[in-house]
Design a protein around this motif. Structure first.
Motif, PDB file in Angstrom:
ATOM      1  N   UNK A   4       0.994   1.135   4.886  1.00 53.46           N
ATOM      2  CA  UNK A   4       0.143   0.253   4.100  1.00 53.46           C
ATOM      3  C   UNK A   4       0.497   0.389   2.618  1.00 53.46           C
ATOM      4  N   UNK A   5       0.982  -0.662   1.979  1.00 53.48           N
ATOM      5  CA  UNK A   5       1.502  -0.537   0.619  1.00 53.48           C
ATOM      6  C   UNK A   5       0.472  -0.712  -0.501  1.00 53.48           C
ATOM      7  N   UNK A   6      -0.753  -1.106  -0.203  1.00 53.04           N
ATOM      8  CA  UNK A   6      -1.684  -1.450  -1.284  1.00 53.04           C
ATOM      9  C   UNK A   6      -2.085  -0.243  -2.123  1.00 53.04           C
ATOM     10  N   UNK A   7      -2.578   0.802  -1.481  1.00 52.85           N
ATOM     11  CA  UNK A   7      -2.981   1.998  -2.212  1.00 52.85           C
ATOM     12  C   UNK A   7      -1.800   2.682  -2.870  1.00 52.85           C
ATOM     13  N   UNK A   8      -0.667   2.706  -2.158  1.00 53.01           N
ATOM     14  CA  UNK A   8       0.538   3.317  -2.706  1.00 53.01           C
ATOM     15  C   UNK A   8       1.002   2.602  -3.968  1.00 53.01           C
ATOM     16  N   UNK A  30      -6.947   5.924 -10.237  1.00 51.27           N
ATOM     17  CA  UNK A  30      -6.336   6.772  -9.223  1.00 51.27           C
ATOM     18  C   UNK A  30      -7.308   7.059  -8.088  1.00 51.27           C
ATOM     19  N   UNK A  31      -8.553   7.309  -8.450  1.00 50.78           N
ATOM     20  CA  UNK A  31      -9.549   7.587  -7.421  1.00 50.78           C
ATOM     21  C   UNK A  31      -9.781   6.360  -6.551  1.00 50.78           C
ATOM     22  N   UNK A  32      -9.956   5.205  -7.164  1.00 52.68           N
ATOM     23  CA  UNK A  32     -10.199   3.996  -6.364  1.00 52.68           C
ATOM     24  C   UNK A  32      -8.967   3.622  -5.540  1.00 52.68           C
ATOM     25  N   UNK A  33      -7.772   3.806  -6.073  1.00 49.94           N
ATOM     26  CA  UNK A  33      -6.561   3.531  -5.304  1.00 49.94           C
ATOM     27  C   UNK A  33      -6.404   4.509  -4.149  1.00 49.94           C
ATOM     28  N   UNK A  34      -6.772   5.766  -4.367  1.00 47.05           N
ATOM     29  CA  UNK A  34      -6.690   6.763  -3.294  1.00 47.05           C
ATOM     30  C   UNK A  34      -7.693   6.449  -2.188  1.00 47.05           C
ATOM     31  N   UNK A  35      -8.879   5.988  -2.565  1.00 49.40           N
ATOM     32  CA  UNK A  35      -9.869   5.610  -1.553  1.00 49.40           C
ATOM     33  C   UNK A  35      -9.388   4.390  -0.774  1.00 49.40           C
ATOM     34  N   UNK A  36      -8.774   3.427  -1.456  1.00 46.19           N
ATOM     35  CA  UNK A  36      -8.217   2.256  -0.774  1.00 46.19           C
ATOM     36  C   UNK A  36      -7.134   2.694   0.205  1.00 46.19           C
ATOM     37  N   UNK A  37      -6.273   3.619  -0.208  1.00 50.26           N
ATOM     38  CA  UNK A  37      -5.219   4.106   0.656  1.00 50.26           C
ATOM     39  C   UNK A  37      -5.812   4.825   1.870  1.00 50.26           C
TER      40      UNK A  37
END
Length: 104
Positions: A4-8, A30-37
């Motif tokens: 899944x490329x979105x969070x990455x 970073x926190x919101x992207x990590x949660x999305x990942x």
């Protein structure tokens, strides 16, 4: 199995963008992207298993553990504003991508 490329993309894009500055620190992105990942990784496992597609449990367990570690490190780095957390999130994100893509 696809990664899944979105969070990455959000995490590594933010890391590369902040590396241009003087003092890179872990931020809320970073926190919101990590949660999305993390959420999309769990969703990918659920979707594949509900469609009776093969899931490599060991690989996905390692990937989810790395995603959880990324989220916790981003949270700690966001609260303490320390550079080690910024670099740790970038390194762990790259490691999670390697696990997802190279592990067959």
């Amino acid at each position: 199995m696809r990664y899944d490329p979105f969070g990455f993309a959000a995490l590594m894009g933010g890391v590369f963008f902040q590396l241009r500055g003087r003092d890179p620190v872990a931020g809320g992105y970073m926190l919101s992207s990590a949660v999305i990942q993390l959420v999309t990784g769990v969703g990918l496992i659920w979707a594949r298993s509900s469609l009776d597609l093969p899931v490599i449990e060991t690989k996905m367990g390692v990937k989810l553990a790395l995603d959880l570690l990324i989220a916790v490190t981003a949270l700690v780095g966001m609260r303490n504003k320390q550079q080690w957390a910024f670099y740790a999130v970038g390194t762990l994100t790259a490691a999670a991508a390697v696990v997802a893509v190279a592990w067959t």
